[in-house]
Design a protein around this motif. Structure first.
Motif: not given
Length: 230
Positions: A121-150
């Protein structure tokens, strides 16, 4: 400006019998980067309330001026003790989100549907997101608006395989952050172990390790100041 910081609620380090959680420096350094910039901070976690601190992150070898500042800050400690539940959070109420690491997120935030929706929802609204160290692992199931992995086709970084090997947890974690980011199409880069490194690609900001948390927070503030549209 309103920033949401999302922490883990997970405190078990696999089957080792040891405790884990969030890494103190990765909360403290961004927290004060934001606070000193006059930003309104909200802390959230999957279960709400007091999130678990990785006890190792508060050992003398890992303390910094900012972790000591946090430990002495009664208001900050009070805020940490009462994080809001992640399932009550709405992306529209915040300008951006920051995810500190620690090993905890590998187990809960990486698989949390509320977390994935928040980031999408953040990305879809044009808002930046930041993740550090192990937290980028939280992106593993996040999709972009094209339906592909973010992260597909995006420049990213995160805790490296060699850093995980150095702390002896390669066989303990449910997956390796570097490998997962590559597997989902990320263009992964890194520097020497434990050195600060931040990568920005459009609305996505990632940091390699604990030393990267303060620089990642500053990069996020600069991204917000320059306008968040990709």
């Amino acid at each position: 400006m309103k920033i949401l910081m999302v922490l883990t609620s997970h405190d078990k380090l696999g089957d080792t019998g040891k405790k884990t959680g969030f890494w103190l420096e990765e909360l403290a350094a961004p927290y004060y980067a934001f606070k000193d910039a006059g930003v309104e901070i909200t802390l959230a976690s999957p279960k709400g309330g007091q999130p678990p601190l990785d006890p190792k992150s508060n050992e003398p070898n890992f303390q910094t001026d900012l972790t000591r500042r946090f430990e002495a800050d009664a208001d900050a400690k009070k805020q940490l003790a009462s994080t809001v539940r992640l399932d009550t959070v709405n992306a529209k109420d915040f300008d951006t989100v920051f995810y500190p690491g620690g090993h905890g997120p590998m187990w809960d935030l990486a698989e949390d549907k509320n977390s994935a929706k928040l980031l999408e929802d953040m990305i879809a609204a044009g808002k930046p997101i930041a993740l550090v160290c192990h937290a980028p692992g939280a992106l593993r199931h996040v999709k972009g608006q094209d339906g592909k992995p973010l992260v597909n086709g995006k420049k990213v970084t995160g805790f490296t395989d060699t850093e995980e090997e150095a702390v002896g947890l390669t066989k303990v974690v449910p997956f390796l952050v570097e490998d997962e980011l590559k597997a989902t199409g990320g263009i992964f880069s890194k520097v020497a172990d434990w050195q600060p490194y931040v990568v920005t690609d459009g609305l996505l900001i990632t940091g390699q390790n604990p030393a990267s948390s303060g620089p990642a927070a500053k990069a996020l503030l600069e991204r917000l100041a320059s306008g968040a549209k990709a």
